[in-house]
Structures are given as C-alpha cells and as structure tokens.
Write a protein that holds these residues in place. Structure first.
Motif, PDB file in Angstrom:
ATOM      1  N   LYS A 120      19.516  20.783  13.114  1.00 16.31           N
ATOM      2  CA  LYS A 120      20.239  20.347  14.301  1.00 16.31           C
ATOM      3  C   LYS A 120      19.921  21.228  15.515  1.00 16.31           C
ATOM      4  N   ASN A 121      19.705  22.516  15.287  1.00 15.06           N
ATOM      5  CA  ASN A 121      19.633  23.467  16.399  1.00 15.06           C
ATOM      6  C   ASN A 121      18.249  24.058  16.644  1.00 15.06           C
ATOM      7  N   TYR A 122      17.239  23.684  15.848  1.00 13.43           N
ATOM      8  CA  TYR A 122      15.959  24.384  15.881  1.00 13.43           C
ATOM      9  C   TYR A 122      15.282  24.378  17.251  1.00 13.43           C
ATOM     10  N   ASN A 123      15.517  23.345  18.073  1.00 10.85           N
ATOM     11  CA  ASN A 123      14.807  23.252  19.357  1.00 10.85           C
ATOM     12  C   ASN A 123      15.713  23.503  20.555  1.00 10.85           C
ATOM     13  N   ARG A 124      16.888  24.085  20.317  1.00 11.83           N
ATOM     14  CA  ARG A 124      17.813  24.348  21.419  1.00 11.83           C
ATOM     15  C   ARG A 124      17.465  25.668  22.110  1.00 11.83           C
ATOM     16  N   THR A 125      17.589  25.666  23.428  1.00  9.00           N
ATOM     17  CA  THR A 125      17.358  26.878  24.211  1.00  9.00           C
ATOM     18  C   THR A 125      18.676  27.640  24.341  1.00  9.00           C
ATOM     19  N   PRO A 126      18.707  28.943  24.041  1.00  6.46           N
ATOM     20  CA  PRO A 126      19.958  29.702  24.153  1.00  6.46           C
ATOM     21  C   PRO A 126      20.525  29.645  25.570  1.00  6.46           C
ATOM     22  N   PRO A 127      21.790  29.262  25.714  1.00 12.83           N
ATOM     23  CA  PRO A 127      22.389  29.194  27.050  1.00 12.83           C
ATOM     24  C   PRO A 127      22.637  30.562  27.674  1.00 12.83           C
ATOM     25  N   LYS A 128      22.730  31.614  26.846  1.00  6.51           N
ATOM     26  CA  LYS A 128      22.955  32.973  27.340  1.00  6.51           C
ATOM     27  C   LYS A 128      21.901  33.909  26.764  1.00  6.51           C
ATOM     28  N   SER A 129      21.579  34.919  27.543  1.00  7.29           N
ATOM     29  CA  SER A 129      20.696  35.949  27.008  1.00  7.29           C
ATOM     30  C   SER A 129      21.494  36.854  26.074  1.00  7.29           C
ATOM     31  N   LEU A 130      20.784  37.570  25.232  1.00  8.72           N
ATOM     32  CA  LEU A 130      21.446  38.488  24.306  1.00  8.72           C
ATOM     33  C   LEU A 130      22.260  39.543  25.058  1.00  8.72           C
ATOM     34  N   GLN A 131      21.712  40.064  26.142  1.00  6.34           N
ATOM     35  CA  GLN A 131      22.423  41.103  26.889  1.00  6.34           C
ATOM     36  C   GLN A 131      23.681  40.549  27.544  1.00  6.34           C
ATOM     37  N   ASP A 132      23.609  39.316  28.047  1.00  4.26           N
ATOM     38  CA  ASP A 132      24.805  38.711  28.637  1.00  4.26           C
ATOM     39  C   ASP A 132      25.898  38.535  27.590  1.00  4.26           C
ATOM     40  N   ILE A 133      25.488  38.134  26.393  1.00  2.00           N
ATOM     41  CA  ILE A 133      26.470  37.978  25.314  1.00  2.00           C
ATOM     42  C   ILE A 133      27.112  39.326  24.989  1.00  2.00           C
ATOM     43  N   VAL A 134      26.302  40.370  24.889  1.00  2.00           N
ATOM     44  CA  VAL A 134      26.820  41.708  24.597  1.00  2.00           C
ATOM     45  C   VAL A 134      27.797  42.151  25.681  1.00  2.00           C
ATOM     46  N   ASP A 135      27.427  41.925  26.930  1.00  2.00           N
ATOM     47  CA  ASP A 135      28.297  42.335  28.039  1.00  2.00           C
ATOM     48  C   ASP A 135      29.631  41.586  27.993  1.00  2.00           C
ATOM     49  N   ASP A 136      29.575  40.296  27.760  1.00  2.00           N
ATOM     50  CA  ASP A 136      30.807  39.492  27.714  1.00  2.00           C
ATOM     51  C   ASP A 136      31.710  39.924  26.559  1.00  2.00           C
ATOM     52  N   ILE A 137      31.113  40.130  25.394  1.00  2.00           N
ATOM     53  CA  ILE A 137      31.900  40.538  24.231  1.00  2.00           C
ATOM     54  C   ILE A 137      32.515  41.919  24.444  1.00  2.00           C
ATOM     55  N   THR A 138      31.765  42.811  25.073  1.00  2.00           N
ATOM     56  CA  THR A 138      32.287  44.162  25.328  1.00  2.00           C
ATOM     57  C   THR A 138      33.510  44.106  26.231  1.00  2.00           C
ATOM     58  N   ILE A 139      33.447  43.293  27.266  1.00  2.00           N
ATOM     59  CA  ILE A 139      34.601  43.143  28.164  1.00  2.00           C
ATOM     60  C   ILE A 139      35.800  42.578  27.408  1.00  2.00           C
ATOM     61  N   GLU A 140      35.570  41.559  26.599  1.00  2.00           N
ATOM     62  CA  GLU A 140      36.652  40.975  25.801  1.00  2.00           C
ATOM     63  C   GLU A 140      37.243  42.005  24.846  1.00  2.00           C
ATOM     64  N   ALA A 141      36.373  42.801  24.222  1.00  2.00           N
ATOM     65  CA  ALA A 141      36.839  43.804  23.262  1.00  2.00           C
ATOM     66  C   ALA A 141      37.700  44.849  23.954  1.00  2.00           C
ATOM     67  N   GLU A 142      37.283  45.299  25.118  1.00  2.00           N
ATOM     68  CA  GLU A 142      38.052  46.309  25.847  1.00  2.00           C
ATOM     69  C   GLU A 142      39.410  45.764  26.267  1.00  2.00           C
ATOM     70  N   GLU A 143      39.416  44.527  26.751  1.00  2.00           N
ATOM     71  CA  GLU A 143      40.690  43.931  27.173  1.00  2.00           C
ATOM     72  C   GLU A 143      41.633  43.763  25.979  1.00  2.00           C
ATOM     73  N   GLU A 144      41.086  43.312  24.856  1.00  2.00           N
ATOM     74  CA  GLU A 144      41.904  43.121  23.664  1.00  2.00           C
ATOM     75  C   GLU A 144      42.459  44.450  23.156  1.00  2.00           C
ATOM     76  N   ALA A 145      41.635  45.482  23.115  1.00  2.00           N
ATOM     77  CA  ALA A 145      42.079  46.788  22.638  1.00  2.00           C
ATOM     78  C   ALA A 145      43.110  47.403  23.583  1.00  2.00           C
ATOM     79  N   GLU A 146      42.894  47.254  24.882  1.00  2.00           N
ATOM     80  CA  GLU A 146      43.849  47.778  25.862  1.00  2.00           C
ATOM     81  C   GLU A 146      45.221  47.153  25.656  1.00  2.00           C
ATOM     82  N   ALA A 147      45.228  45.846  25.409  1.00  2.00           N
ATOM     83  CA  ALA A 147      46.506  45.159  25.223  1.00  2.00           C
ATOM     84  C   ALA A 147      47.222  45.638  23.973  1.00  2.00           C
TER      85      ALA A 147
END
Length: 381
Positions: A120-147
């Motif tokens: 199903k997914n073999y020819n799909r282009t990633p909508p986000k770069s790996l670094q963008d994903i890392v940056d987004d997850i890091t922000i989410e992790a910090e917000e979750e931990a702060e709370a």
C-alpha cells in the motif's frame, strides 16, 4: 603490271608500314600513369590499416553493440521487476529473516504487531523530513513532561523548604536533639538552651558536646558554614532530581512516539546498519520506504544482468561474430572480432627475424584480409 596497279601496290605498302610503326610505339604515358593510380589505390586499401585493436574503430563499434545489448536487457529486467512486485516480496524476505550481503538483514523489518503495509505504501513520498519529525516530537515530549512534572513549581518548593529547614539556632534558644555518637550515644537532650559553639564543642545548657558527636544536620544548626553548605547541597541535589525526572519523561515520550511517527510518514529502518530497528528513535537509522524498495529493485536488476552476462550474453556475442580470447598481456580475456582473432593466432614475425622466409628486414606474411600473398604489395594484374 600497269601504272595503275603499281600505284595501288605502293599505297598499300606505305599504309602497312605506317600501321606496323604505330603498333611498335611504346604505350602512352597516360596509360602508365593510370596503372600507377591503380597501384596507389591498392596500397591505400583500408583493410591494410595497422591501428592496434585497442584504438581501432572496430573495437569501438563492438563496444557500442555490447553496451546497447546490455542496456536493452537491463530495461527488460526493469520492466519485469517492478517496484510493486518488489514491495510484495519484501515481507516474505523479512519473515524468512534473510541476511543479504549487499542489502542487509531483512529480519530488522519484522516485529510482531507492526505492519508496514508495503504493497500500500511502497511508492508514497514522506510528507515530513526525518529532522522535522524529530523536532516536532521533541516539542511534544517537552510539553507533555512539563505538564506532568511542573518543574518550576517543584523547584520553588525545594528552595522554600531549604530556607525553612536549614536555619541557625540563636543564642539561648532551647534545643532538643538526640546524640548519635560519642559516649552519650542515643542520649536525648530536651529543651536545653544553646550557650555557644567553637571548633571543638557545642554548649547546650551545662553540657559540652563534642562537635563530631553531632549528626551533620545538627551541626548545621550551630555552625553557619556547615549550614550554608548543607542548604546548597540539598537544593542542588533536589533540583537535579526534578531535572532528571523531566528528562526521563521526555526521553520516554520520544522513544515511545518517534519511531511510530517515522513509520507513519513512510520511513523504514536502514537494514544495512546492524543496530537499526523498527523502534529506534535515531533518524540516522531510517530511510524512505520508497527509496528502500528502489534500492532492492535495482540491486536485483543488476544481479539479473550479471547472470545474463555470465550465461546468455556470450552466445549473443558469438552470433554477432565476436570471439572471447586471451588478452595479449595474458591478464584475462576479452572480446575481439574475427580479423583480430586471426591476427593473434597468426602473428607477423619481427622484420629483423633471421628466420623470416622473406629475408632479413622484410615484413612477414600479412594477416588474412590484407592485399597480396606475401606482404603489403599489390599483385600485378
């Protein structure tokens, strides 16, 4: 014989003599020059070209044919081995835990409960770069931990407690404590006024207590320098615990969610790296699924082409009139045409070879296809 007959006789004789003289003349120079032109044309026959095989146009032509044939076969293999077909085979390779020397360990693509949905997914282009994903997850992790931790609030409470807990006893202030050391071990002192302290003793009521017999926290009640250090250590250690708790929660969130987000954006582990995993949060161990499928496809196409070159290609070359022979330096084999093959099988002896049947200094017999039976000279016609 009358005069008329005599005149005819002399005219006939004169005509014959002229014709005989005409036929006796040497051939015109124009005819001789024509033969020289013909000889020159023969001498310039292109079949007498002595250009080495490696530099010859014949070799270039052969190589162009070879490249065209291999290019055609490669295109045939590409059409046969489509990306969709390769994507459908990868789950089978993962289940078999195939370890491919060129591609890597396919078992790294298989963890029970995780379905990458290759077809199903073999020819799909990633909508986000790996670094963008890392940056987004890091922000989410910090917000979750702060709370969850509320670090600033906890730190304020720690400093407030330290100020309240680590206070110095004033003169004549009544003190209660339990001795833990010295001769008065476990002796309880109750409501005794603080009379003073020096480097060796603390005076509580009428009792002198050796400084070392007091617990560190009790010493901090009477000695300012010990009090300040104790307070500083307490604050630093407890603030560190808050920071460690916050970092631990951030790391856990990143670990639990980054790999999942990589997979959701159509990335897969780079199985050429032994420590890659479907759960790792390190972006350097992931590549786009689309790129991985193409890598597997191209690798297998090249293998099919190598197999073709080892089996069917030699037969095709022979059908084109080429032969696989030893290189002249004996370093391996190479393809040549019939003319080059015969030249190598019947090499010309050196011009200074004393055994040359054509005499010292004379070239040997010409290779097949050359003009003349014994050298680069035209055969007289």
């Amino acid at each position: 014989m009358n005069k008329r007959s005599l005149g005819i006789f002399w005219r006939s004789l004169l005509c014959g003599t002229c014709l005989a003289g005409l036929f006796a003349l040497p051939a015109p120079l124009v005819a001789q020059d024509g033969w020289d032109d013909e000889e020159e044309e023969i001498m310039e026959d292109p079949t007498m070209d002595m250009v080495p095989w490696e530099e010859s146009e014949r070799k270039k032509e052969m190589e162009q044919k070879m490249e065209a044939q291999l290019r055609q076969k490669r295109n045939e293999f590409l059409q046969m081995l489509t990306s969709a077909r390769v994507a459908g085979q990868i789950p089978q390779l993962a289940r078999r835990r195939l370890k491919d020397p060129q591609l890597g360990d396919f078992s790294l693509l298989r963890i029970p409960g995780i379905d990458l949905e290759w077809e199903k997914n073999y020819n799909r282009t990633p909508p986000k770069s790996l670094q963008d994903i890392v940056d987004d997850i890091t922000i989410e992790a910090e917000e979750e931990a702060e709370a969850q931790v509320r670090p600033e609030e906890q730190k304020r409470q720690i400093r407030r407690f330290a100020e309240e807990h680590f206070t110095l006893v004033k003169l004549n202030e009544k003190v209660s404590l339990v001795l833990r050391g010295g001769q008065g071990t476990s002796v309880e002192i109750v409501n005794q006024p603080f009379r003073g302290a020096n480097d060796e003793y603390v005076l509580l009521g009428f009792r002198q207590i050796i400084k070392e017999d007091l617990e560190p926290e009790d010493q901090a009640r009477f000695y300012p320098e010990i009090n300040a250090k104790m307070k500083e250590d307490y604050i630093r250690n407890n603030l560190g615990k808050v920071d460690a708790d916050l970092a631990s929660r951030i790391d856990k969130y990143i670990y639990d969610n980054t790999a999942k987000e990589f997979r959701a954006n159509y990335y897969v582990p780079d199985i050429s790296k032994p420590t890659a995993s479907l759960r790792t949060a390190k972006p350097e161990f992931w590549i786009p699924m689309k790129d991985f499928v193409e890598k597997v496809r191209i690798t297998n196409v090249e293998r099919l082409l190598e197999q073709y070159k080892a089996t069917e290609f030699p037969q095709w070359m022979q059908q084109q009139g080429y032969y696989l022979v030893d290189k002249e330096d004996k370093s391996g084999k190479e393809w040549v045409d019939e003319q080059e093959k015969q030249r190598r099988e019947n090499p010309m002896p050196p011009a200074n070879d004393p055994n040359n049947m054509y005499g010292p200094g004379m070239p040997g017999p010409m290779p097949p296809g050359m003009s003349g039976p014994g050298g680069p000279y035209p055969t007289p016609r």
